[in-house]
Design a protein around this motif. Structure first.
Motif, PDB file in Angstrom:
ATOM      1  N   ASN A   1       1.051   3.195 -11.180  1.00 22.86           N
ATOM      2  CA  ASN A   1       2.142   2.517 -11.900  1.00 22.86           C
ATOM      3  C   ASN A   1       2.213   1.023 -11.602  1.00 22.86           C
ATOM      4  OD1 ASN A   1       3.378   4.723 -13.379  1.00 22.86           O
ATOM      5  ND2 ASN A   1       4.021   5.525 -11.390  1.00 22.86           N
ATOM      6  N   GLY A   2       1.036   0.407 -11.431  1.00 17.50           N
ATOM      7  CA  GLY A   2       0.966  -1.038 -11.260  1.00 17.50           C
ATOM      8  C   GLY A   2       1.028  -1.532  -9.833  1.00 17.50           C
ATOM      9  N   ASN A   3       1.167  -0.649  -8.854  1.00 12.10           N
ATOM     10  CA  ASN A   3       1.280  -1.053  -7.451  1.00 12.10           C
ATOM     11  C   ASN A   3      -0.103  -1.245  -6.843  1.00 12.10           C
ATOM     12  OD1 ASN A   3       1.953  -1.510  -4.799  1.00 12.10           O
ATOM     13  ND2 ASN A   3       2.737   0.562  -4.413  1.00 12.10           N
ATOM     14  N   GLU A   4      -0.520  -2.502  -6.657  1.00 13.33           N
ATOM     15  CA  GLU A   4      -1.847  -2.796  -6.122  1.00 13.33           C
ATOM     16  C   GLU A   4      -1.953  -2.493  -4.635  1.00 13.33           C
ATOM     17  OE1 GLU A   4      -3.178  -6.696  -7.146  1.00 13.33           O
ATOM     18  OE2 GLU A   4      -2.936  -6.375  -9.309  1.00 13.33           O
ATOM     19  N   GLU A   5      -0.823  -2.277  -3.967  1.00 13.03           N
ATOM     20  CA  GLU A   5      -0.834  -1.966  -2.547  1.00 13.03           C
ATOM     21  C   GLU A   5      -0.648  -0.474  -2.274  1.00 13.03           C
ATOM     22  OE1 GLU A   5       2.081  -4.433  -0.713  1.00 13.03           O
ATOM     23  OE2 GLU A   5       0.947  -6.287  -1.089  1.00 13.03           O
ATOM     24  N   ASP A   6      -0.683   0.317  -3.325  1.00 13.92           N
ATOM     25  CA  ASP A   6      -0.586   1.762  -3.145  1.00 13.92           C
ATOM     26  C   ASP A   6      -1.775   2.247  -2.317  1.00 13.92           C
ATOM     27  OD1 ASP A   6       0.710   4.415  -4.389  1.00 13.92           O
ATOM     28  OD2 ASP A   6      -1.476   4.641  -4.350  1.00 13.92           O
ATOM     29  N   PRO A   7      -1.556   3.123  -1.339  1.00 12.82           N
ATOM     30  CA  PRO A   7      -2.659   3.589  -0.469  1.00 12.82           C
ATOM     31  C   PRO A   7      -3.816   4.220  -1.241  1.00 12.82           C
ATOM     32  CG  PRO A   7      -0.549   4.191   0.492  1.00 12.82           C
ATOM     33  CD  PRO A   7      -0.243   3.634  -0.865  1.00 12.82           C
ATOM     34  N   LEU A   8      -3.513   4.991  -2.299  1.00  9.08           N
ATOM     35  CA  LEU A   8      -4.585   5.607  -3.076  1.00  9.08           C
ATOM     36  C   LEU A   8      -5.429   4.556  -3.764  1.00  9.08           C
ATOM     37  CD1 LEU A   8      -6.049   8.038  -4.321  1.00  9.08           C
ATOM     38  CD2 LEU A   8      -4.340   8.013  -6.156  1.00  9.08           C
ATOM     39  N   VAL A   9      -4.772   3.556  -4.355  1.00  7.76           N
ATOM     40  CA  VAL A   9      -5.489   2.486  -5.053  1.00  7.76           C
ATOM     41  C   VAL A   9      -6.347   1.700  -4.070  1.00  7.76           C
ATOM     42  CG1 VAL A   9      -5.206   0.304  -6.304  1.00  7.76           C
ATOM     43  CG2 VAL A   9      -3.831   2.301  -6.937  1.00  7.76           C
ATOM     44  N   GLU A  10      -5.793   1.376  -2.917  1.00  8.63           N
ATOM     45  CA  GLU A  10      -6.569   0.647  -1.915  1.00  8.63           C
ATOM     46  C   GLU A  10      -7.772   1.463  -1.457  1.00  8.63           C
ATOM     47  OE1 GLU A  10      -3.853  -0.425   1.186  1.00  8.63           O
ATOM     48  OE2 GLU A  10      -3.242  -2.265   0.154  1.00  8.63           O
TER      49      GLU A  10
ATOM     50  N   GLU B   1     -10.219   2.351   6.268  1.00  9.07           N
ATOM     51  CA  GLU B   1      -9.785   1.235   7.099  1.00  9.07           C
ATOM     52  C   GLU B   1      -8.966   0.245   6.285  1.00  9.07           C
ATOM     53  OE1 GLU B   1     -12.602  -1.695   8.088  1.00  9.07           O
ATOM     54  OE2 GLU B   1     -11.699  -2.167   9.997  1.00  9.07           O
ATOM     55  N   HIS B   2      -9.485  -0.120   5.101  1.00  6.49           N
ATOM     56  CA  HIS B   2      -8.793  -1.102   4.264  1.00  6.49           C
ATOM     57  C   HIS B   2      -7.507  -0.534   3.694  1.00  6.49           C
ATOM     58  CE1 HIS B   2     -11.783  -4.338   4.283  1.00  6.49           C
ATOM     59  NE2 HIS B   2     -12.680  -3.362   4.380  1.00  6.49           N
ATOM     60  N   ALA B   3      -7.462   0.790   3.504  1.00  4.14           N
ATOM     61  CA  ALA B   3      -6.248   1.406   2.974  1.00  4.14           C
ATOM     62  C   ALA B   3      -5.240   1.696   4.073  1.00  4.14           C
ATOM     63  CB  ALA B   3      -6.587   2.710   2.248  1.00  4.14           C
ATOM     64  N   GLY B   4      -5.601   1.389   5.316  1.00  7.28           N
ATOM     65  CA  GLY B   4      -4.681   1.603   6.420  1.00  7.28           C
ATOM     66  C   GLY B   4      -4.584   3.041   6.854  1.00  7.28           C
ATOM     67  N   VAL B   5      -5.610   3.844   6.567  1.00  2.31           N
ATOM     68  CA  VAL B   5      -5.536   5.267   6.889  1.00  2.31           C
ATOM     69  C   VAL B   5      -6.022   5.548   8.305  1.00  2.31           C
ATOM     70  CG1 VAL B   5      -6.333   7.554   6.216  1.00  2.31           C
ATOM     71  CG2 VAL B   5      -5.804   5.853   4.481  1.00  2.31           C
ATOM     72  N   VAL B   6      -7.028   4.797   8.793  1.00  3.21           N
ATOM     73  CA  VAL B   6      -7.526   5.014  10.150  1.00  3.21           C
ATOM     74  C   VAL B   6      -7.378   3.733  10.960  1.00  3.21           C
ATOM     75  CG1 VAL B   6      -9.167   6.786   9.466  1.00  3.21           C
ATOM     76  CG2 VAL B   6      -9.887   4.410   9.457  1.00  3.21           C
ATOM     77  N   ALA B   7      -7.347   3.879  12.203  1.00  6.57           N
ATOM     78  CA  ALA B   7      -7.207   2.721  13.076  1.00  6.57           C
ATOM     79  C   ALA B   7      -8.506   1.950  13.136  1.00  6.57           C
ATOM     80  CB  ALA B   7      -6.817   3.184  14.484  1.00  6.57           C
ATOM     81  N   SER B   8      -8.383   0.612  13.249  1.00  2.68           N
ATOM     82  CA  SER B   8      -9.575  -0.236  13.238  1.00  2.68           C
ATOM     83  C   SER B   8     -10.471   0.046  14.437  1.00  2.68           C
ATOM     84  CB  SER B   8      -9.164  -1.711  13.243  1.00  2.68           C
ATOM     85  OG  SER B   8      -8.451  -2.011  12.077  1.00  2.68           O
ATOM     86  N   GLU B   9      -9.868   0.375  15.590  1.00  7.00           N
ATOM     87  CA  GLU B   9     -10.687   0.612  16.768  1.00  7.00           C
ATOM     88  C   GLU B   9     -11.594   1.827  16.583  1.00  7.00           C
ATOM     89  OE1 GLU B   9      -7.474   0.297  16.707  1.00  7.00           O
ATOM     90  OE2 GLU B   9      -7.009  -1.561  17.788  1.00  7.00           O
TER      91      GLU B   9
END
Length: 528
Positions: free
Chosen positions: A242-251, A501-509
């Protein structure tokens, strides 16, 4: 989160927790619009289905027979095969338009040619003119049919991708239904309009596409490959969130697409035709998709589809009305089964469906052969009636896999860099098998009668063995994750973790450690 573990398990679990399940898709206005545009692309297949059924029906129309000098043997084979010869002529060019100018442009170009060719076909007053028009229809169809299912796969909502792509080939029967009942309805028109009306209606899907294709979103994967990442992100966000470019699925989707494109460039910098043969994974893909391309046309189904009236005459059914009626009912029956099978592909899985389909076809084709032989050798009327029932049962199993799955399965096993070229090889193989069938079948059937059916009995036995040994299950994987089945698990893990990583799902480390190990594995894959 345990994204990579899910990837290793081979499921959609890597992203399903990111999907908005608060309301069904039909209550989401933008998903509803997306599926409307997908439907516009899916009807490309109806043009092809319309053609086969129309030619079958026209052979039962005395007006068409008279207009074209009662074609038989080689001429009848040419009239049926010329459309696929036109397809063959366009294959060297279609992937370059799809990859170079975009999926939408290729669909529009093909639709425009088919519209012009349909006008010529309807106005035909000689065999040569009719053959030329059908060649042009095939030429245009290649451009549209090579790009449309690829675009469907690349814009579909992740959880709907497999079912909607499976609907592509299933809609072949929508065109077939319209053609069979149109020829049945025009049968009693005493003039040449009995066959000109069906000829004119063949262009209807192409007219719809020319008018509306410009509203269809372009492939985000294609846009990213051309450096137009901002446009790709906007399309993903508009239709999937619905237009949200920061949605986790879209990312997640966006980063997975970019990671896949980077990987394609690393492992196969040369993405020309040779890249389809360079790696073991691509060679496995080629072996499977070329096989199912030929199986989809050489399982006996085309003998019935294009020369049903000849078969019916051979078993004593000579009434044109009865032939057209059975043809119309059979197409509705096939359409229903193909749609249901396509919608169930993610629940059941591709491999079980292909195995059940080939075994069922073998059993009921064998029974058809026995019935045909009993009628031909002994005049057994009951065997002739049973033969009709066996046709319906044969097609029930054929439509489980070889209509809904062949396109969707081929597209999903091909990585983006070679998807258009690989799908062109698949279509090329289908066309070659069709041309051979359309030329050989009427000649062989006239010469051998029921004994010709034995050839397909042996071939179907071979199909069962091949499918059982080589077909790979791809159930519940994203387009990018499917690479793991052919190129190694390291490929899938790298893609999944980069996106996560980019979607914020897992930790960077955690990602850094696994990325390092995965990169080493990828290097090994590339070296192989």
């Amino acid at each position: 989160m345990g994204g990579p573990a899910a990837v290793s398990a081979g499921g959609n679990n890597a992203f399903t927790h990111l999907v908005d399940s608060s309301k069904p898709w039909w209550m989401n206005r933008r998903l509803l619009a997306l599926n409307g545009w997908i439907l516009l692309l899916l009807i490309t297949s109806t043009t092809n289905g319309y053609d086969g059924s129309m030619m079958n029906g026209l052979q039962s129309l005395p007006q068409w027979e008279s207009a074209f000098n009662h074609p038989t043997g080689g001429m009848l084979g040419l009239l049926n095969a010329i459309q696929n010869i036109g397809c063959l002529a366009a294959y060297p060019f279609s992937p370059y338009m799809s990859d170079g100018l975009g999926r939408r442009t290729a669909v529009a170009f093909g639709a425009f040619i088919m519209c012009a060719a349909t006008i010529l076909q309807t106005a035909s007053h000689s065999v040569g003119m009719f053959i030329g028009a059908r060649f042009m229809i095939g030429f245009g169809l290649t451009f549209a049919a090579s790009a449309a299912p690829v675009l469907v796969t690349e814009i579909a909502y992740p959880t709907q991708r497999a079912p909607v792509t499976s609907l592509y080939n299933s809609l072949w029967f929508l065109g077939s239904i319209v053609a069979s009942w149109t020829t049945f309805g025009t049968f009693h028109i005493p003039t040449s309009w009995s066959w000109r009306i069906p000829s004119a209606l063949q262009g209807l899907p192409s007219v719809c596409q020319i008018c509306l294709i410009w509203f269809v979103p372009e492939s985000p994967r294609w846009l990213c490959s051309k450096g137009r990442e901002a446009e790709a992100l906007r399309i993903l966000a508009y239709y999937h969130a619905n237009g949200n470019e920061e949605d986790p699925l879209v990312e997640y989707e966006f980063e997975e697409i970019k990671a896949a494109l980077r990987l394609d460039r690393e492992v196969a910098a040369n993405v020309g035709w040779k890249s389809l043969f360079k790696t073991p994974g691509n060679r496995r893909r080629l072996r499977i998709m070329i096989a199912i391309a030929f199986f989809s046309q050489w399982s006996g189904n085309n003998l019935i589809s294009y020369y049903m009236n000849k078969i019916f005459i051979s078993i004593g059914i000579t009434s044109a009305t009865t032939q057209l009626l059975i043809n119309g009912i059979l197409n509705i029956y096939n359409f229903i089964i193909a749609i249901l099978a396509g919608l169930l592909c993610d629940r059941i899985g591709r491999r079980p469906m292909f195995i059940v389909s080939t075994i069922g076809m073998f059993v009921f084709w064998t029974l058809q052969t026995i019935c045909f032989a009993l009628y031909s050798e002994h005049g057994n009327i009951a065997a002739a009636h049973t033969f009709i029932a066996m046709i319906f049962l044969f097609y029930a199993f054929c439509e489980i896999a070889f209509t809904p799955l062949i396109v969707s399965y081929t597209v999903e096993i091909l990585p983006f860099a070679v998807r258009a070229k690989g799908f062109t090889i698949f279509n090329f193989s289908v066309t070659l098998s069709l041309i051979f069938n359309q030329y050989v079948n009427p000649i062989a059937l006239a010469a051998l009668g029921w004994k010709y059916y034995l050839v397909y009995v042996c071939w179907l036995a071979f199909e069962i063995v091949f499918i059982f040994l080589f077909l790979v299950e791809t159930k519940n994987r994203t387009l990018e994750e499917t690479a793991a089945l052919f190129d190694g698990e390291a490929t899938a893990e790298r893609l999944a973790y980069t996106a996560a990583e980019h979607a914020g799902v897992v930790a960077s480390e955690e990602h850094s450690e696994r990325e390092k190990a995965s990169t080493e594995d990828i290097t090994e894959v590339a070296n192989v």
